[in-house]
Write an enzyme that holds these catalytic residues in place. Structure first.
Site, PDB file in Angstrom:
ATOM      1  N   ASP A 106      56.762   8.367 -22.104  1.00  0.00           N
ATOM      2  CA  ASP A 106      57.038   7.567 -21.186  1.00  0.00           C
ATOM      3  C   ASP A 106      58.059   8.278 -20.104  1.00  0.00           C
ATOM      4  OD1 ASP A 106      57.489   5.579 -18.980  1.00  0.00           O
ATOM      5  OD2 ASP A 106      57.701   3.876 -20.674  1.00  0.00           O
ATOM      6  N   LYS A 134      52.449   8.975 -19.798  1.00  0.00           N
ATOM      7  CA  LYS A 134      52.416   8.512 -18.667  1.00  0.00           C
ATOM      8  C   LYS A 134      53.199   9.195 -17.552  1.00  0.00           C
ATOM      9  CE  LYS A 134      53.571   3.831 -20.240  1.00  0.00           C
ATOM     10  NZ  LYS A 134      54.399   2.455 -20.298  1.00  0.00           N
ATOM     11  N   ARG A 168      50.965  -3.741 -33.517  1.00  0.00           N
ATOM     12  CA  ARG A 168      51.002  -2.373 -33.981  1.00  0.00           C
ATOM     13  C   ARG A 168      49.819  -2.072 -34.896  1.00  0.00           C
ATOM     14  NH1 ARG A 168      55.916   0.189 -32.905  1.00  0.00           N
ATOM     15  NH2 ARG A 168      57.689  -1.087 -33.493  1.00  0.00           N
TER      16      ARG A 168
END
Ligand code: 5GP
Length: 179
Positions: A106, A134, A168
């Protein structure tokens, strides 16, 4: 469109189990070619990367080991607040070729912490494999060599990624439903 409710939020399916599996086939093939005749140590970052690491590692046919580490937060005794420490090292990785396995990159803060530690431990090479990336959130200059999917800057769950500890186990990847 598959939807799922986790706690207070609704998520919709974004990347299917088949798409994930096909992509991991390709990443493994690339790694097997790139490292042909060499030995590599995979380093999975817990908790999120456990599924991706397992699926990727199953497809590896070069000489390889795998190990896992975890970033644990604890309150520092100084005013600096929360400190993140990497725990779980039990391999001597000096002079080894390392492929870091991440579930998602991220901002890149976590990855930078890991790469710094690998440099201190004098590994001979570092590459990064991440299932998700991302690009719009990334603030670092660390090269990512094996990327599963570039995704928008939205919250995702499943295939190892959690929402408050849950989800998960979902075999595909879901994103927050637009209201
Ligand atoms: P970074 O340090 O790159 O900002 O973030 C890395 C960590 O944040 C990931 O390993 C993951 O645990 C968490 N994270 C970042 N984005 C997401 C997301 O969209 N969904 C989930 N479940 N976790 C995320």
């Amino acid at each position: 469109m598959k939807e799922i409710q986790i706690l207070d939020k609704t998520f919709t399916e974004f990347i299917s189990e088949k798409e994930i599996s096909d992509r991991i086939d390709m990443l493994a093939e690339q790694i097997n070619n790139d490292y042909k005749g060499r030995e590599v140590v995979f380093l999975g970052i817990l908790n999120g990367a456990f599924l991706f690491a397992a699926e990727l590692f199953k497809r590896i046919n070069i000489k390889a080991k795998i190990s896992f580490v975890k970033l644990a937060s604890y309150e520092g005794t100084k005013s600096s607040g929360t400190i993140k420490e990497l725990i779980g090292w039990n391999e001597d990785i000096k002079n080894q070729e390392i492929i870091v396995i991440e579930d998602i990159v991220d901002t890149g803060v976590t990855l930078e912490r890991i790469v710094d530690e690998l440099v201190i431990r004098k590994v001979s090479g570092i590459k990064v494999a991440t299932l998700l990336f991302k690009p719009d959130a990334f603030t670092k200059k660390i090269p990512l060599h094996y990327i599963g999917f570039n995704i928008p800057n939205n919250f995702v769950i499943g295939f190892g990624l959690d929402y408050d500890g849950y989800a998960r186990n979902l075999p595909s990847i879901y994103t927050l439903k637009n209201k």
